[in-house]
Design an enzyme around this catalytic site. Structure first.
Site, PDB file in Angstrom:
ATOM      1  CB  THR A  74      46.461  28.623 -37.689  1.00  0.00           C
ATOM      2  OG1 THR A  74      47.518  28.901 -36.776  1.00  0.00           O
ATOM      3  CG2 THR A  74      46.998  28.555 -39.090  1.00  0.00           C
ATOM      4  CD  GLN A 181      50.190  35.744 -28.214  1.00  0.00           C
ATOM      5  OE1 GLN A 181      50.137  35.701 -26.980  1.00  0.00           O
ATOM      6  NE2 GLN A 181      50.738  34.758 -28.922  1.00  0.00           N
ATOM      7  CB  THR A 239      32.036  14.998 -34.653  1.00  0.00           C
ATOM      8  OG1 THR A 239      31.266  14.196 -35.554  1.00  0.00           O
ATOM      9  CG2 THR A 239      31.526  14.810 -33.238  1.00  0.00           C
ATOM     10  CB  CYS A 329      57.511  29.733 -38.617  1.00  0.00           C
ATOM     11  SG  CYS A 329      56.654  31.259 -38.570  1.00  0.00           S
TER      12      CYS A 329
HETATM   13  N1  PLP Z   1      47.944  34.462 -34.259  1.00  0.00           N
HETATM   14  C1  PLP Z   1      48.806  34.848 -33.305  1.00  0.00           C
HETATM   15  C2  PLP Z   1      49.004  36.307 -33.046  1.00  0.00           C
HETATM   16  C3  PLP Z   1      49.511  33.907 -32.573  1.00  0.00           C
HETATM   17  O1  PLP Z   1      50.384  34.302 -31.640  1.00  0.00           O
HETATM   18  C4  PLP Z   1      49.292  32.531 -32.854  1.00  0.00           C
HETATM   19  C5  PLP Z   1      50.067  31.499 -32.140  1.00  0.00           C
HETATM   20  O2  PLP Z   1      51.234  31.661 -31.847  1.00  0.00           O
HETATM   21  C6  PLP Z   1      48.375  32.185 -33.834  1.00  0.00           C
HETATM   22  C7  PLP Z   1      47.708  33.168 -34.513  1.00  0.00           C
HETATM   23  C8  PLP Z   1      48.085  30.745 -34.160  1.00  0.00           C
HETATM   24  O3  PLP Z   1      47.209  30.195 -33.228  1.00  0.00           O
HETATM   25  P1  PLP Z   1      47.009  28.592 -33.107  1.00  0.00           P
HETATM   26  O4  PLP Z   1      48.179  28.083 -32.342  1.00  0.00           O
HETATM   27  O5  PLP Z   1      45.736  28.425 -32.377  1.00  0.00           O
HETATM   28  O6  PLP Z   1      46.927  28.075 -34.483  1.00  0.00           O
END
Ligand code: PLP
Length: 377
Positions: A74, A181, A239, A329
Site C-alpha cells: 500500500t 500478488q 530507522t 476492504c
Molecule cells: N496490492 C494488491 C494487489 C494487494 O493484493 C494488496 C494486499 O492485499 C496490496 C496491494 C496491499 O499490500 P499491503 O498489505 O502490503 O499493504
C-alpha cells in the site's frame, strides 16, 4: 485446543516460513545496532541491511540502488503514484477499474489535490485489458503513467506485461505495475519487459507483515516522501525494519529456490478444485480467466444462488474454512467487490476467492469442496 483451520486465504496473507522466522530471530537478537550508527554494531546492521537489498535486487535483475524498502504494498503504490504526479509532473494516469484500492484510492486523492486526469481503460468480462483502447488512450494522452496490476488480487487474471510494456515504451509512458500478488510467484526480470515501478509485500510470500519494497528504475526517482532522516537514500526517513527486511529477503530467496515445484503443486490443487467443483456442484462458475491466463494461486468462483451471499463466508468460517471474497476492504461480502461488479458477475449470487499456497494439500481441497457442496445443497 484450537480448532484446526483450513486456510485458503493466501492472497490476503500467508503463514511465515519457519526458516524466515529463524533468520529474523537471529537478526533481532544479534544485530541490534542502528544501521545509521557509525560504530561496529551499526556497521554490522548496515551490512546485513545492504546484503538483503542486494539479494532482492538480484532476483529482479535490477541494481540495489533501485530497491527501496517500505512498510508494504500500500505504501509503495501510494508513494509511486504521488511521486509521479507531484515530483515528476505527470498529468495523465491510465488505469483500470479492477485495480486494488491501494492504487484507486491514492489516484482519487491525487486528482483532488493535483491537476491530473485519470483515464480508465476498458476491460472485458474475463478481466483482460482492452489493448486497442489502451492504444487509443496512450495516443491521446502523451506522457502518461500506466498503472495496471500484474495479477488481479480477486480473480487472478494476469496482465500481458510484455504487450503493455511495449506500448508504454512506444508512447513514452511510465509503466507502474502493482506486483504484490505475483512477486515471488514468478521469476521477474524488471528490465525485460521493462517495468518502471514494481512493488512487493513480504506477507504475501511467507514473509513478515508490515514490510515490503518498491523498485524504481533509474531516471524515475521522485523526491523524498518521509522526511527526518537519510534512510533509503533520503527517500523514506526512519530507522529501518531490519529484522522484517531480512525476513523478506529470506522469503524471496526461498520462493525462488522452490518456485517451479511450488507452481506445479499449487496449479494441480487449483485444477483439482475446479474439476471437482464442476463435477459436483451444478451451476458453479469461475470468475476471471480461471482456466486461461490466470495466477496459479487464485481461484474466484460463484456458487448457485442457494445461500445468501452475506452468509457464505460466516458459514464456511463455522466449518473452519478461511477464504475471502476479495481485497481486505471487500472481504466480508461479495456485494462490496468492485472487481466482480466491473466484470458483470451476478452479485446476488454468492462468490468467493480461494487462494492457495505451497502449504495446502489435496486433502484440504477435498474438504473445501465437500463443504461448498454441503452449503449449496
Ligand atoms: N496490492 C494488491 C494487489 C494487494 O493484493 C494488496 C494486499 O492485499 C496490496 C496491494 C496491499 O499490500 P499491503 O498489505 O502490503 O499493504
Amino acid at each position: 485446543m484450537d480448532k484446526k483451520l483450513i486456510y485458503f486465504d493466501h492472497a490476503a496473507s500467508t503463514p511465515m516460513d519457519i526458516r524466515v522466522l529463524d533468520v529474523m530471530r537471529g537478526v533481532a537478537k544479534d544485530v541490534f545496532g542502528n544501521p545509521s550508527s557509525v560504530h561496529e554494531a551499526g556497521r554490522r546492521a548496515r551490512v546485513v541491511l545492504e546484503d538483503a537489498r542486494r539479494s532482492i535486487a538480484r532476483y529482479l535483475q535490477v541494481t540495489p540502488a533501485e530497491v527501496f524498502f517500505t512498510s508494504g504494498g500500500t505504501e509503495a503504490n501510494n508513494a509511486i503514484l504521488w511521486g509521479c504526479a507531484r515530483d515528476l509532473g505527470y498529468k495523465h494516469f491510465i488505469t483500470s477499474p479492477l485495480e486494488h484500492p491501494a492504487v484507486l484510492k491514492p489516484l482519487e486523492a491525487i486528482q483532488e489535490q493535483q491537476n491530473i486526469q485519470i483515464h480508465m481503460v476498458k476491460v472485458d468480462a474475463l478481466g483482460h485489458v482492452d489493448l486497442d483502447h489502451l492504444d487509443d488512450l496512450l495516443q491521446k494522452h502523451q506522457r502518461a503513467v500506466v498503472s495496471l496490476m500484474h495479477a488481479n488480487n480477486e480473480t487472478g487474471t494476469l496482465l500481458p506485461v510484455k504487450a503493455i510494456s511495449k506500448r508504454c515504451q512506444d508512447h513514452g509512458a511510465l509503466f507502474h505495475s502493482d506486483t504484490v500478488q505475483t512477486m515471488a510467484k514468478f521469476g521477474m526480470n524488471l528490465r525485460d519487459p521493462h517495468i518502471d515501478f514494481a512493488v512487493a509485500s513480504a506477507h504475501k510470500f511467507h514473509g513478515p507483515k508490515g514490510v515490503g519494497f518498491m523498485v524504481i528504475r533509474p531516471g524515475n526517482f521522485f523526491k523524498p516522501y518521509v522526511l527526518g532522516g537519510g534512510q533509503e537514500r533520503n527517500m523514506r526517513a526512519g530507522t529501518e525494519n531490519l529484522h522484517g527486511i531480512i525476513g523478506m529477503a529470506e522469503a524471496l530467496k526461498l520462493a525462488h529456490e522452490r518456485m517451479e515445484a511450488d507452481q506445479q503443486h499449487i496449479l494441480s490443487l487449483k485444477k483439482t478444485c475446479m474439476e471437482e467443483l464442476l463435477g459436483r456442484l451444478p451451476g458453479v462458475s469461475f470468475n476471471g480467466d480461471a482456466s486461461g491466463s490466470s495466477l496459479h494461486t487464485i481461484l474466484n468462483l460463484t456458487l448457485p444462488a442457494v445461500i445468501d451471499p452475506d452468509m457464505l463466508l460466516p458459514r464456511l468460517d463455522m466449518e473452519g474454512i478461511c477464504v475471502s471474497s476479495g481485497s481486505a476492504c471487500a472481504s466480508g461480502t461479495t456485494k462490496g467487490s468492485h472487481v466482480l461488479k466491473a466484470l458483470g458477475v451476478d452479485l446476488q449470487r454468492p462468490s468467493l476467492r480461494i487462494s492457495f499456497s505451497r502449504y495446502n494439500t489435496l486433502d484440504e481441497v477435498q474438504q473445501l469442496v465437500d463443504v461448498l457442496v454441503k452449503v449449496s445443497g
